[in-house]
Each structure stands twice: as structure tokens, then as C-alpha cells.
Design an enzyme around this catalytic site. Structure first.
Site, PDB file in Angstrom:
ATOM      1  CG  HIS A 165      -1.981  -0.990   1.210  1.00 39.93           C
ATOM      2  ND1 HIS A 165      -3.221  -0.784   0.627  1.00 39.93           N
ATOM      3  CD2 HIS A 165      -2.003  -2.244   1.691  1.00 39.93           C
ATOM      4  CE1 HIS A 165      -3.952  -1.873   0.786  1.00 39.93           C
ATOM      5  NE2 HIS A 165      -3.236  -2.780   1.418  1.00 39.93           N
ATOM      6  CE  LYS A 225      -6.774  13.732   0.182  1.00 43.63           C
ATOM      7  NZ  LYS A 225      -6.988  12.519  -0.557  1.00 43.63           N
ATOM      8  NE  ARG A 226      -3.081   7.864   6.258  1.00 43.38           N
ATOM      9  CZ  ARG A 226      -1.888   7.648   5.717  1.00 43.38           C
ATOM     10  NH1 ARG A 226      -0.798   7.880   6.408  1.00 43.38           N
ATOM     11  NH2 ARG A 226      -1.765   7.174   4.495  1.00 43.38           N
ATOM     12  CE  LYS A 231      -2.584  10.616   2.933  1.00 42.80           C
ATOM     13  NZ  LYS A 231      -3.380   9.812   2.001  1.00 42.80           N
ATOM     14  CB  THR A 236     -10.284   4.715  -1.154  1.00 45.91           C
ATOM     15  OG1 THR A 236      -9.781   5.065   0.139  1.00 45.91           O
ATOM     16  CG2 THR A 236      -9.638   3.431  -1.624  1.00 45.91           C
ATOM     17  CE  LYS A 292     -13.904   5.676   0.767  1.00 40.19           C
ATOM     18  NZ  LYS A 292     -12.946   5.732   1.885  1.00 40.19           N
TER      19      LYS A 292
HETATM   20  C1  NBG Z   1      -2.624   3.725   1.944  1.00 43.44           C
HETATM   21  C2  NBG Z   1      -2.262   4.622   0.768  1.00 43.44           C
HETATM   22  C3  NBG Z   1      -3.481   5.048   0.000  1.00 43.44           C
HETATM   23  C4  NBG Z   1      -4.303   3.834  -0.365  1.00 43.44           C
HETATM   24  C5  NBG Z   1      -4.605   3.019   0.873  1.00 43.44           C
HETATM   25  C6  NBG Z   1      -5.357   1.750   0.543  1.00 43.44           C
HETATM   26  C7  NBG Z   1      -1.113   3.121   3.785  1.00 43.44           C
HETATM   27  C8  NBG Z   1       0.177   2.486   4.171  1.00 43.44           C
HETATM   28  N1  NBG Z   1      -1.395   3.179   2.492  1.00 43.44           N
HETATM   29  O1  NBG Z   1      -3.101   5.722  -1.172  1.00 43.44           O
HETATM   30  O2  NBG Z   1      -1.559   5.748   1.245  1.00 43.44           O
HETATM   31  O3  NBG Z   1      -5.499   4.219  -0.980  1.00 43.44           O
HETATM   32  O4  NBG Z   1      -3.407   2.631   1.510  1.00 43.44           O
HETATM   33  O5  NBG Z   1      -4.708   1.021  -0.429  1.00 43.44           O
HETATM   34  O6  NBG Z   1      -1.853   3.552   4.634  1.00 43.44           O
END
Ligand code: NBG
Length: 843
Positions: free
Chosen positions: A372, A563-564, A569, A671, A675
Site C-alpha cells: 500500500h 485525509k490523513r 498529501k 479511495t 468516494k
Molecule cells: C494507503 C495509501 C493510500 C491507499 C490506501 C489503501 C497506507 C500504508 N497506504 O493511497 O496511502 O489508498 O493505503 O490502499 O496507509
């Protein structure tokens, strides 16, 4: 209640819903149920009691289907999927379950008769914060889709007592508080106290016997018991209810009575507390050695229990371990569960006495790994030292795996010592460490990335050596989202509107959303679509007023960056844009900006100082911009605290503009981008992660792309990137940064944001914020121009909704099944009578 579960009768969804409707429809039964639940008169029932009663009744319905799912024989050829993840963000379940059972309206009516409203009651349900962000939410979406498609699956994770922290804001700073989500109990879980596995740590390894008959025993270990708590995962289109099994630690011996009797009261209790603290929180700060050790123990704790559970159930139904790869798949979500590979080998070799080659072949064909992120700091490496103390046997096993693996590589690439060093599971530079991603790749049949570009970058960069050696091993499965939660539950008004135009087929087959496209040309439909968006904005405005005390203008452009909080980001890019717009207003530069409400939400990791400073900067910019009379409310900046699944469900349907502005090459997929597009927001985004595929799907003309491409960014870095050049080359960028640097937003502490300014300038701007600024500003001007033409904006928004059916997680699960699990989902279709085999009743 009794009538619901009488005779273990198998109810169909319809019959279950009918029974439930009757119960909820009869005020008497619910009243009686609350009385028996609380032992108090109905008038004394709190709203929390109502929630508990409704949840218990709904759970009883689901439990029927759940039990049936375990009893129904599994068709031959259908593998069971075991999804191991440190994180799950399932969101609240009540509305989801009510909708699933078709009980939503009847429940609302019943409550109404009691002077209560369903919206208030559902808000009381805790939102399990068992994850950080996208990775945990993806796990929940995939599990839901597996149940929906009728695929037997288990999610395995940890039942954190507090989960991720609750984010409070004090004077603009993020303050982390525990989030005791289990305070009122968890109405959905069923404790399986009888289902407990010993998890061992420490001890030493002794060799018994010699030669071919030798064996290794792991002795003098410390033991913790892992106890299962099960939560149901109901499918919508299928009758199947899958299980999310979360492990909770318990002392193997209640507590040491002898030390207690000897007077060591504190010692006896503190040892038990130390064990139970294992599941206290998600991601204990890894800033300290103790924090790192705790996380390492958490990872092993849950994979050991899960793997023992998987093997026990397998053995119950099958005679030979050789059948394992044909019967089940263990999918590991990022590297966090990769110790499962070593634990699986330990059980096969040491406990079940399989020969190494046979055990390794079974393991390799059973596991699959999803990557990921390629960010180096997130690719786990654990010091050998930690293994030596806590998992000495696993260290030996990993060395053995590595030895054999490197011999295989050397056979295929003779004489390439550098390759062996790069690809080894052991990083020998500096302190010796185990590369968990390499273990995961070596021990898996398939490895997947989560968007096309991410998979491409995996093969070209971080895992290029593996890709060269095993060309077919790394495959792509782009992420997806469950439409049941992210559209049906989050945006019922839009669902009603879409159904009124194109019927219901898209509800079960999201590709049919495409039928909406022609309606984008119909002015009446566009007006109705705008009315839905307006309603959702009004709903969000209430949340903003309640949580932030700020009034927002519904006609303004709702510009959403949720988002985080992370430098890649680029919340900072958004803030520089806001600052530049503010500067334009202050200096009366035309054109007049389109009124905008910029909405941020997200948590910063507790140890990530820069991210926390960014949260503070957002608040300080908001304070000035929102209150400056010159701005007159034309720009507002909002930070909605404590972002979670429930908040996302309110924010996303209200968005006009979706900010997906990560530094190219850094967002594995995203994701939130899916959404937001599904809910009719237009995206402004870089060509990163799944943005690229979304843009392809919706058409470049319906997507605001900006910034460097991955290739351009790489070239820029290679030739020496100089942020100062951009600073001096763009007066608006200079103006915005100077405003922050001057202390304009932090008058009482003018230097407060110096670290931010320094990172962007002297620090070399590693996330290329300045490099993309000008292009971003120009692109935002196009956004504003379009927003001033509501008809054309709405037309494009509708085309976005119509085009994103392919991003459903049902689709992603089908891709996993086809490419990785080699599981034929077509035999799950009810039309074809399946051949039967063993049931899951051993669960
Ligand atoms: C996150 C990515 C996202 C991705 C999600 C689900 C982690 C390590 N990775 O871009 O930053 O959409 O995983 O795949 O949290």
C-alpha cells in the site's frame, strides 16, 4: 427474541425482515425488550438504551443468517479468504444493517411513535476507530464486498480497547485523547471466550536429536492468550454473513496468586496489566524503543492467533496440508501481518512436522501480499535484536528462508553479489534488520499494488529486482469502495434521484450507472441533482455550525480536502492557495474570487511534528481569513475535528470539489478520490494513484488535472530541484509564503511557522509544493470559472457519477479472485446449483 431464533430455523432475508418488521412495528415488543434489557421502566430508558435494544434486535436477525452461513456447505472450488489486517475501519453498523435487512423505515416509524428520531439514535453508536485511514477502510470495503458476493471470508485483526486517538483541537493544536469506543459495550460483537489460542514470546530454542531427525523446540516461553471477538459482516445481495474476528489478549494464568499471597500485590496486577495493554491502542507511538517493541508484539500477537485459527479450522475439515492452497488464501494487508509467513512455517515444520520443502511450497502458494505504499519510512524493517529477544525461533526460520531464497537467486543470476545484498531479507547495513516487505514477497504467490501507476512504480523502482526475477508475480488490483456505504447510506437523496431516472439495475451492477450519462443533458435532471447537493450541503453546514461554531454559505463552492495530515498529501499546497486568494482580496486584485468554503479534516500521527504544525497553521489561517472584514465571508476555512468514517459520510456527499493533490508518485491509490467522484464532486488532482484511472473513466474534460507527471518530477529531482526559483518566479507564491513567514497568521508568535517555511525553502521542498503551485493556481482559476456556470458544472458532476461504477469494491474483489485467489466466483451465483463440500461449522 425467542421467537426470532426458535428452532434454529433458517430465515430468508425476506422472512427475517418480516419478523423484524412485526417486532419493531409492535411498540409493545420493543418496549418489553427495553424493560428486560435495562431492568427499568420504559420512561427511565435513555437514548443509549434504545440504541442498545434496536441493535440487539437487529443483531439477532443477522445472527440467524450468520449461523446459516457457517452451516451451508461451501461449493467445491470456492476458496475461503482470510484477510489479515492491523486495521479495520468498519464505520457504524446500525444504519448499514437496517438498510441491509430492509428495516430502516419501519424502525424510523417505531421510534417516531415514541417521540424519538432515528438520526439522533444512530449518532450515539460508537464509530470503531480501529484504523488510521485508507488502508483500514479498504479492508472494511473488501470484506463487505466479499460477503456481498457470497465469498466465504474472515477478516482477522486486533480488538483495540481505544483504537486510534480522538482528535481534539485546543487553540488550533491537535490534542490526542483516548477514544474509549467500547465504553457502552459493542452491540455487534460476540465474545468467543472458549476460542483462545496461546501466543508465545521470548524463551530460547533447543535442538533435539541430530541429522535428518533433528528438531527445534521453542522452550521457556512467555504465553499470552488471544481470545476471539466476532463481528458480523453481512452481505447485501447474498445471504452470507462473514466474520470479522478480532483478538483480545488475556493473561494465560488469571494472575499470579502465589506472588499475590506473598504480598507482591502490585507486581501480580502489573504483570496482568502489561499483557492486557497489548491491545490498548492502535499504533502506539513508535518514537521510543518501548513503543516499537509494543507494536512488534501486537503484530505477532494477532498473526499468531489468526494462523493457529486458520490451521485448526482447516485440519478440522481436511486430511492433508497439501490441499491448503486449493482451499484457502491468506491475504496480508501491507507488511504489518507478514510475520504470519514465519509463524505459518513454524507451525507446519515444528508442530506438524512437515519437511521444509513441502511446508514452504504450501506456504508460498497460500499467502498473497498487498503493498500500500512505497514510502521508505513506511516499509517496515525490524531489528534482528528484537527478534533475538522476543521471537528467537522465527529469526532462525527467517534466516533459513533467506538462505534458500538467496541460493535460488544466485543460481539464476550467478556472480551478482550486489543483487543478493539488495534483495536479501536481511539488511546488513548498520544495525541488522529484517526487511518485512521482502519476507512478504518471498513468501507469497502474488503481490499486488493498488492502482496501475503504483504497481508500475513497484516494478520499476522499489521492487524492481523482484520484478526482474519473477515477472508475473507483481500484479495490479486497483482499490475500490463499497457503494452500499458510500452512496446508498451516505447519500440517500442521490440514490432516490438516480433510481427515479434509471431504475434499480445499477444497485446490483454498478456498471449500469453509465445509464445516467444521457440525463446530464436534461436541465430538469440537473436542477434536481443540484437540489440534492444543496440538501447535503445544508446537512453538513449543521455539522460545521455544531462542531466549529462557524456559519457557512451553501452557495459557496465546497472545496474538500479530507485525509490523513501528511506532507505528501499537500495540505500545505491547499493552504498556500487559500493564502494567495486571501492576498488577492486584500490587494483588490481582480477577478473577484468565487465564494469558497475550504473544508479540511484529518488526523496527524501523534509523533509527526510537522503534520501537527500544519493542523495549527490551518486553524490560524482560518482564524484570520474567516474574521477579516475585507474578506467578508467570501472565503471560509473550516477544520472539522476528529475525522472518521461517520464524518466522512456527511462531508463527502456535500462536496463540490475533491482535492486529490498529492505529490506525484506518492499516493499509492487513494479511495477518498473515488468516494467523492461517486457523490458528484469534480476532482482537482495530480496524475497520481487512482486519480489517473478516475480521469480516464470520467474523461479528461471532466477532471481538473494539474502538476508534474511522474516522469517530469523524476527528471526535475535528477537535475537538481530549486524551490527558490519558483518562489522568485511567481509573485503570488512569494506573497503567500511571505505572509505565513511574517507571522501574519500567528501575531503573538511570529516565528511559529518557521519550520513550515524552512521545509519548503531551505529544506529543499521534498514534496514539490512550489513546483506545482503555479499550475495548481491556474487550474483553480478554471474551477472557479466553471463553478460560475452551474449548468455546466452540474452536467460534468453527473457525468462523473455515471462513469465511476468500475470503482466499486465488488469489482475489486472480482479482480482479486481472478488474478490472485484463482477463485471462480461464478459458481457462487444462485442460479447454478453448486457441488457441495465441508461446511464452516467448525467455526
Ligand atoms: C494507503 C495509501 C493510500 C491507499 C490506501 C489503501 C497506507 C500504508 N497506504 O493511497 O496511502 O489508498 O493505503 O490502499 O496507509
Amino acid at each position: 427474541m425467542a421467537t426470532l431464533i426458535r428452532d434454529r430455523k433458517i430465515l430468508t432475508v425476506d422472512a427475517a425482515a418480516q419478523t423484524m418488521r412485526t417486532m419493531l412495528g409492535e411498540a409493545v415488543s420493543l418496549e418489553r425488550y427495553i424493560r428486560s434489557l435495562t431492568g427499568r421502566p420504559l420512561e427511565a430508558a435513555t437514548q443509549q438504551d434504545w440504541l442498545a435494544a434496536i441493535a440487539a434486535l437487529v443483531r439477532a436477525q443477522i445472527a440467524e443468517r450468520w449461523a446459516t452461513s457457517a452451516e451451508v456447505p461451501r461449493p467445491i472450488g470456492v476458496k475461503r479468504i482470510c484477510y489479515l489486517s492491523m486495521e479495520f475501519l468498519p464505520g457504524r453498523l446500525l444504519v448499514h444493517a437496517l438498510q441491509n435487512l430492509g428495516l430502516h423505515e419501519s424502525c424510523r416509524e417505531t421510534l417516531f411513535r415514541h417521540g424519538l428520531d432515528l438520526e439522533t439514535i444512530v449518532e450515539l453508536e460508537a464509530d470503531p476507530a480501529l484504523g488510521n485511514g485508507g488502508l483500514g477502510r479498504l479492508a472494511a470495503c473488501l470484506l463487505e464486498s466479499m460477503a456481498n458476493l457470497g465469498l466465504p471470508a474472515y477478516g482477522y485483526g486486533i480488538r483495540y480497547d481505544c483504537g486510534l486517538f480522538a482528535q481534539h483541537i485546543e487553540d488550533g493544536w491537535q490534542v490526542e485523547r483516548p477514544d474509549p469506543w467500547l465504553r457502552h459495550g459493542n452491540p455487534w460483537e460476540i465474545p468467543r471466550r472458549e476460542l483462545a489460542y496461546p501466543v508465545k514470546f521470548r524463551g530460547r530454542v533447543v535442538e533435539q536429536g541430530s541429522g535428518g531427525r533433528s528438531r527445534r523446540d521453542w522452550v521457556e516461553t512467555e504465553e499470552i492468550l488471544a481470545t476471539a471477538y466476532d463481528m458480523p459482516v453481512p452481505g447485501h445481495q447474498s445471504e452470507r454473513v462473514n466474520t470479522l474476528r478480532l483478538w483480545s489478549p488475556r493473561a494465560a494464568h488469571e494472575f499470579n496468586l502465589r506472588s499475590f499471597n506473598d504480598g507482591d500485590h502490585d507486581g501480580a496486577f502489573s504483570r496482568r496489566n502489561a499483557i492486557e495493554s497489548l491491545s490498548q491502542v492502535l499504533y502506539p507511538s513508535d518514537a521510543t524503543p518501548a513503543g516499537r517493541e509494543l507494536r512488534f508484539k501486537q503484530e505477532f500477537f494477532f498473526v499468531s492467533a489468526s494462523v493457529q485459527d486458520i490451521l485448526r479450522r482447516f485440519q478440522h475439515a481436511h486430511a492433508s496440508f497439501d490441499q491448503l492452497p486449493d482451499k484457502l488464501v491468506v491475504q496480508i494487508n501491507d507488511t504489518h501481518p507478514s510475520l504470519a509467513i514465519a509463524e505459518f512455517m513454524r507451525l507446519l515444520v515444528d508442530v506438524h512436522r512437515l519437511e521444509w520443502e513441502r511446508a514452504w511450497s504450501i506456504t508460498r502458494r497460500t499467502f498473497a501480499y498487498t503493498n500500500h505504499t512505497l514510502m521508505p519510512e513506511a516499509l517496515e524493517v525490524w531489528p534482528v535484536r528484537l527478534f533475538e529477544t522476543l521471537l528467537p525461533r522465527h529469526l532462525q526460520l527467517i534466516y533459513e528462508i533467506n538462505d534458500r531464497f538467496l541460493r535460488e537467486v544466485a543460481r539464476r543470476r550467478p556472480g551478482d553479489g550486489a543483487l543478493l545484498r539488495r534483495i536479501s531479507l536481511v539488511d546488513e547495513e548498520g544495525e541488522r534488520r529484517i526487511r518485512m516487505a521482502h519476507l512478504a514477497i518471498a513468501g507469497s504467490q502474488a503481490v499486488n499494488g493498488v492502482s496501475k501507476i503504483h504497481t508500475h512504480l513497484m516494478k520499476e523502482t522499489t521492487f524492481a529486482d523482484f520484478a526482474a526475477l519473477y515477472p508475473d508475480k507483481i500484479v495490479n488490483v486497483t482499490n475500490g469502495i463499497t457503494f452500499r456505504r458510500w452512496l446508498h447510506e451516505a447519500n440517500p437523496a442521490l440514490v432516490a434521484l438516480v433510481r427515479s431516472r434509471i431504475g434499480d439495475r445499477w444497485l446490483t451492477d454498478p456498471d449500469h450507472l453509465a445509464a445516467l450519462a444521457p440525463h446530464a443533458e436534461d436541465a430538469a435532471f440537473r436542477a434536481a441533482f443540484r437540489a440534492v447537493k444543496h440538501g447535503n450541503k445544508a446537512r453538513l453546514a449543521e455539522v460545521v455550525a455544531r462542531e466549529c461554531g462557524i456559519e457557512v454559505e451553501f452557495d459557496s463552492l465546497f472545496d474538500v480536502h479530507v485525509k490523513r495530515i501528511h506532507e505528501y498529501k499537500r495540505q500545505l499546497l491547499k493552504l498556500l492557495h487559500v493564502t494567495a486568494l486571501y492576498d488577492r482580496i486584500r490587494n483588490s486584485v481582480s477577478p473577484e474570487p468565487t465564494p469558497r468554503t475550504v473544508i479540511f479534516a484529518g488526523k496527524a500521527a501523534p509523533g509527526y511534528t510537522m503534520a501537527k504544525l500544519i493542523v495549527k497553521l490551518i486553524h490560524d489561517v482560518a482564524e484570520v481569513v474567516n474574521n477579516d472584514p475585507v474578506v467578508g465571508g467570501r472565503i471560509k476555512v473550516i477544520f472539522i475535528p476528529d475525522y472518521n468514517v461517520s464524518k466522512a459520510q456527511k462531508i463527502i456527499p456535500a462536496a463540490d470539489l475533491s482535492e486529490q493533490i498529492s505529490t506525484v508518485g506518492h499516493e499509492a491509490s487513494g479511495t477518498g478520490n473515488m468516494k467523492l467522484a461517486l457523490n458528484g464532486a469534480l476532482t482537482i488532482g495530480t496524475l497520481d494513484g487512482a486519480n489517473i484511472e478516475i480521469r480516464e473513466a470520467v474523461g479528461a474534460e471532466n477532471f481538473f488535472a494539474f502538476g508534474l507527471s511522474a516522469g517530469e518530477a523524476a527528471r526535475l529531482r535528477a537535475t537538481g530541484y530549486d524551490p527558490w526559483k519558483h518562489y522568485h518566479g511567481d509573485a503570488e507564491l512569494k506573497g503567500a509564503l511571505d505572509l505565513i513567514a511574517s507571522g501574519h497568521f500567528s501575531p503573538s508568535q511570529p516565528d511559529l511557522f518557521k519550520p513550515v517555511v524552512d521545509a519548503l525553502t531551505k529544506g529543499g521542498d521534498p514534496y514539490l509544493v512550489f513546483a506545482d503551485f503555479t499550475s495548481y493556481l491556474r487550474c483553480q482559476e478554471k474551477v472557479e470559472t466553471l463553478y460560475r456556470c452551474p449548468e455546466e458544472w452540474t452536467r460534468r458532476a453527473i457525468l462523473n457519477v455515471a462513469a465511476v461504477g468500475g470503482f466499486s469494491s465488488d469489482h475489486a474483489v472480482r479482480n482479486y479472485a481472478e488474478q490472485i485467489w484463482k477463485a471462480d466466483l461464478s459458481i457462487l451465483a444462485p442460479s447454478e446449483p453448486p457441488q457441495l463440500m465441508a461446511t464452516d461449522a467448525a467455526d
